[in-house]
Design a protein around this motif. Structure first.
Motif, PDB file in Angstrom:
ATOM      1  N   ALA A 111       0.828  -1.205   0.000  1.00  0.00           N
ATOM      2  CA  ALA A 111       0.000   0.000   0.000  1.00  0.00           C
ATOM      3  C   ALA A 111       0.864   1.257   0.000  1.00  0.00           C
ATOM      4  O   ALA A 111       0.565   2.219  -0.717  1.00  0.00           O
ATOM      5  CB  ALA A 111      -0.937  -0.013   1.213  1.00  0.00           C
ATOM      6  N   GLU A 115       1.139   4.127  -2.763  1.00  0.00           N
ATOM      7  CA  GLU A 115       0.554   5.350  -2.207  1.00  0.00           C
ATOM      8  C   GLU A 115      -0.955   5.213  -2.013  1.00  0.00           C
ATOM      9  O   GLU A 115      -1.718   6.162  -2.215  1.00  0.00           O
ATOM     10  CB  GLU A 115       0.916   6.574  -3.047  1.00  0.00           C
ATOM     11  CG  GLU A 115       2.415   6.831  -3.088  1.00  0.00           C
ATOM     12  CD  GLU A 115       2.798   8.081  -3.850  1.00  0.00           C
ATOM     13  OE1 GLU A 115       1.907   8.782  -4.377  1.00  0.00           O
ATOM     14  OE2 GLU A 115       4.012   8.364  -3.916  1.00  0.00           O
ATOM     15  N   SER A 116      -1.369   4.031  -1.608  1.00  0.00           N
ATOM     16  CA  SER A 116      -2.771   3.750  -1.308  1.00  0.00           C
ATOM     17  C   SER A 116      -2.951   3.874   0.207  1.00  0.00           C
ATOM     18  O   SER A 116      -2.869   2.884   0.943  1.00  0.00           O
ATOM     19  CB  SER A 116      -3.144   2.344  -1.804  1.00  0.00           C
ATOM     20  OG  SER A 116      -4.476   2.051  -1.457  1.00  0.00           O
ATOM     21  N   GLN A 119      -5.742   1.803   2.231  1.00  0.00           N
ATOM     22  CA  GLN A 119      -5.373   0.392   2.398  1.00  0.00           C
ATOM     23  C   GLN A 119      -4.215   0.256   3.376  1.00  0.00           C
ATOM     24  O   GLN A 119      -4.175  -0.688   4.169  1.00  0.00           O
ATOM     25  CB  GLN A 119      -5.007  -0.228   1.049  1.00  0.00           C
ATOM     26  CG  GLN A 119      -6.196  -0.419   0.140  1.00  0.00           C
ATOM     27  CD  GLN A 119      -5.781  -0.966  -1.220  1.00  0.00           C
ATOM     28  OE1 GLN A 119      -4.623  -0.857  -1.629  1.00  0.00           O
ATOM     29  NE2 GLN A 119      -6.737  -1.557  -1.927  1.00  0.00           N
TER      30      GLN A 119
END
Length: 151
Positions: A111, A115-116, A119
Motif C-alpha cells: 500500500a 501510495e494507497s 489500504q
C-alpha cells in the motif's frame, strides 16, 4: 560463568528487544505518529517496522533457541510449570508475529509503495491489533517468569 547464565542472558536480551520494542512502538511512537498526515505516518511506520521486524526475527531465534536449550538441559519433566507456560505462550507469540509478517505487513508495504493510504491504514491497524495482543502476552509471560505465577 556457567553455560546456563549465557543462555539466560541471550533469552532475556531477546525478550527485552521484542517486548520492549513493542512497548516503545505502542506507547511512544504511535501517539507521536498519529500527529502526522497519512502519507508521512504510513511511510514512517513502514520504515520503522521494516527495521523492527528484522530485530524481532533475531529476538525469536534468541528466545526460542536459548529457552528450549535451558528447558532441555533441565529436562522437560523436571522443569517448573512456569517454564512450560513461557514456552507455550512464546510459541503463540511467534505464531501471532508470523501472522503479522505474512499478512498485514506485506499489505502495508504494498500500500505504501502504491501510495494507497486507506489500504495502508487498514493494514497498519491490523498490525497494531496483533502487536497489542503480543504485548499483552509478552507482559503476562514476564509476570509468569518473574513472579512465579502458577498457570
Amino acid at each position: 560463568m556457567k553455560f546456563h547464565h549465557a543462555l539466560l542472558f541471550l533469552h532475556l536480551a531477546g525478550v527485552i528487544l521484542w517486548v520492549g520494542g513493542m512497548a516503545f512502538a505502542h506507547f511512544c511512537l504511535r501517539p507521536a505518529a498519529l500527529e502526522l498526515p497519512p502519507a508521512q505516518r504510513l511511510t514512517l511506520w513502514c520504515g520503522v517496522l521494516g527495521r523492527f521486524f528484522r530485530v524481532v526475527w533475531l529476538a525469536i531465534g534468541l528466545i526460542v533457541g536459548s529457552g528450549f536449550a535451558m528447558l532441555g538441559a533441565t529436562g522437560f519433566a523436571q522443569a517448573p510449570v512456569a517454564w512450560h507456560a513461557m514456552a507455550g505462550i512464546g510459541l503463540v507469540m511467534v505464531a501471532v508475529f508470523a501472522s503479522i509478517w505474512f499478512g498485514p505487513w506485506q499489505a502495508l508495504q504494498q500500500a505504501v509503495a502504491a501510495e494507497s493510504w486507506a489500504q495502508g491504514a487498514s493494514a497498519l491497524n491490523r498490525i497494531r491489533q496483533r502487536v497489542g495482543i503480543n504485548l499483552l502476552l509478552g507482559t503476562f509471560t514476564v509476570a509468569v517468569a518473574t513472579l512465579g505465577l502458577a498457570v
